[in-house]
Design a protein around this motif. Structure first.
Motif, PDB file in Angstrom:
ATOM      1  N   THR A   1       0.858  -1.183   0.000  1.00  0.00           N
ATOM      2  CA  THR A   1       0.000   0.000   0.000  1.00  0.00           C
ATOM      3  C   THR A   1       0.892   1.231   0.000  1.00  0.00           C
TER       4      THR A   1
ATOM      5  N   ILE B   1      -1.594   6.612   0.728  1.00  0.00           N
ATOM      6  CA  ILE B   1      -2.966   6.127   0.896  1.00  0.00           C
ATOM      7  C   ILE B   1      -3.196   5.882   2.385  1.00  0.00           C
TER       8      ILE B   1
ATOM      9  N   GLU C   1      -6.741   1.266   2.899  1.00  0.00           N
ATOM     10  CA  GLU C   1      -5.423   0.732   2.567  1.00  0.00           C
ATOM     11  C   GLU C   1      -5.504  -0.671   1.960  1.00  0.00           C
ATOM     12  N   ASP C   2      -6.483  -1.455   2.408  1.00  0.00           N
ATOM     13  CA  ASP C   2      -6.611  -2.819   1.898  1.00  0.00           C
ATOM     14  C   ASP C   2      -6.972  -2.837   0.419  1.00  0.00           C
TER      15      ASP C   2
ATOM     16  N   ALA D   1      -6.082  -0.473  -1.777  1.00  0.00           N
ATOM     17  CA  ALA D   1      -4.856  -0.101  -2.484  1.00  0.00           C
ATOM     18  C   ALA D   1      -3.868  -1.264  -2.509  1.00  0.00           C
ATOM     19  N   TYR D   2      -3.876  -2.057  -1.453  1.00  0.00           N
ATOM     20  CA  TYR D   2      -3.005  -3.239  -1.365  1.00  0.00           C
ATOM     21  C   TYR D   2      -3.333  -4.212  -2.495  1.00  0.00           C
TER      22      TYR D   2
ATOM     23  N   SER E   1      -2.377  -2.990  -6.076  1.00  0.00           N
ATOM     24  CA  SER E   1      -0.969  -3.071  -6.475  1.00  0.00           C
ATOM     25  C   SER E   1      -0.644  -4.367  -7.213  1.00  0.00           C
TER      26      SER E   1
END
Length: 310
Positions: A140, A144, A148-149, A151-152, A155
């Motif tokens: 992340t 952000i 966050e999860d 965005a994780y 990726s």
């Protein structure tokens, strides 16, 4: 993994959440550990579009402490009341993320069947296999600070294959934040509203920089996270702030205006460079972790050497 290179699974919980074992046993017949030990975790699947899906992440759900008396499967996010939209003029008439959040919570997070992929994830009840960490190298970005999860997972999103969360049916944690942080939550209401506008700006720009492109990101993360990904995010953010600022005034405007200006400036001038820098940093971290699985580290020796037999 650097402590125990033989570890195969990891799981994250937030400190304001607990496993209510009595409720879990009453509603599912299983304990928290039994629910986490899902035999499908780490499996492979094919999505609706024919793409390969690595289900090496695991996702549970939440129930608010005040609602658990109504049953374990009580959504922690409710649909907005109609007067929030039909009442006085506010940004909720054009941007109301609580709607897709509530709908996806009801239909996705509280799904009572096994074998489903999750898109909407509550970050306090998630897990990932050790092999997937090294294979996909998810992270992340530091810019952000909300969702966050999501965005994780973003990726690792690819055109042909991606890492995803397996739905852990029944793995529901009790969320106790209102018990000890109600006053702080109420005090931070304006800050949270500004954070939602920042989230719109940050996720839109992050998606724009993604290799798959903004439209594919929007389609994949529909319906909730995708509402924070918009091709005209700057204009939409300005309209939201203008409408709510006119109604709220005070701290919302005085604190929000400089925050949003900094965020807009970062999105247009700083994010791309910082993102590349952080990708390199995480690659170095994962390389180190990979090496530590094959070579016992000093940290592992300290931990194992201090163990006491009982």
């Amino acid at each position: 993994m650097s402590v125990n290179p033989h570890a195969r699974f990891s799981f994250k919980i937030d400190l304001d959440q607990v496993f209510d074992q009595d409720a879990l046993l009453a509603h599912t017949g299983r304990t928290a550990l039994q629910l986490i030990s899902n035999p499908l975790w780490g499996g492979d699947a094919v999505d609706y579009d024919g793409r390969s899906v690595d289900l090496s992440m695991l996702a549970g759900a939440l129930v608010n402490q005040r609602d658990i008396s109504n049953g374990l499967y009580s959504p922690d996010v409710n649909r907005p009341e109609s007067d929030l939209i039909a009442g006085s003029l506010s940004s909720l008439r054009l941007f109301c993320p609580q709607w897709p959040q509530a709908i996806s919570t009801e239909s996705e997070i509280l799904q009572k069947r096994d074998g489903f992929q999750r898109i909407h994830v509550t970050g306090g009840t998630t897990g990932i296999t050790a092999d997937a960490l090294l294979r996909w190298q998810p992270f992340t970005p530091s810019f952000i600070n909300r969702a966050e999860d999501q965005a994780y997972a973003l990726s690792t999103f690819r055109d042909d294959k991606y890492l995803a969360h397996l739905h852990a049916e029944g793995l529901i944690m009790r969320h106790d934040k209102q018990l000890f942080a109600a006053r702080a939550i109420a005090h931070a209401k304006s800050g949270k509203a500004i954070g939602d506008i920042e989230r719109l700006l940050l996720f839109s720009r992050y998606s724009e920089l993604h290799n798959c492109g903004m439209q594919k990101v929007r389609d994949h993360f529909w319906p909730f996270t995708s509402c924070f990904v918009h091709p005209d995010s700057t204009a939409l953010a300005g309209l939201i702030f203008a409408l709510d600022g006119a109604a709220k005034g005070g701290r919302f405007v005085t604190e929000g205006a400089p925050r949003l200006l900094r965020c807009m400036n970062f999105c247009s001038r700083g994010m791309e460079k910082q993102l590349e820098h952080e990708k390199d940093g995480w690659q170095a971290i994962y390389t180190s972790l990979s090496n530590s699985r094959n070579n016992a580290s000093g940290l592992q020796a300290i931990v194992t050497g201090g163990q006491v037999a009982v």
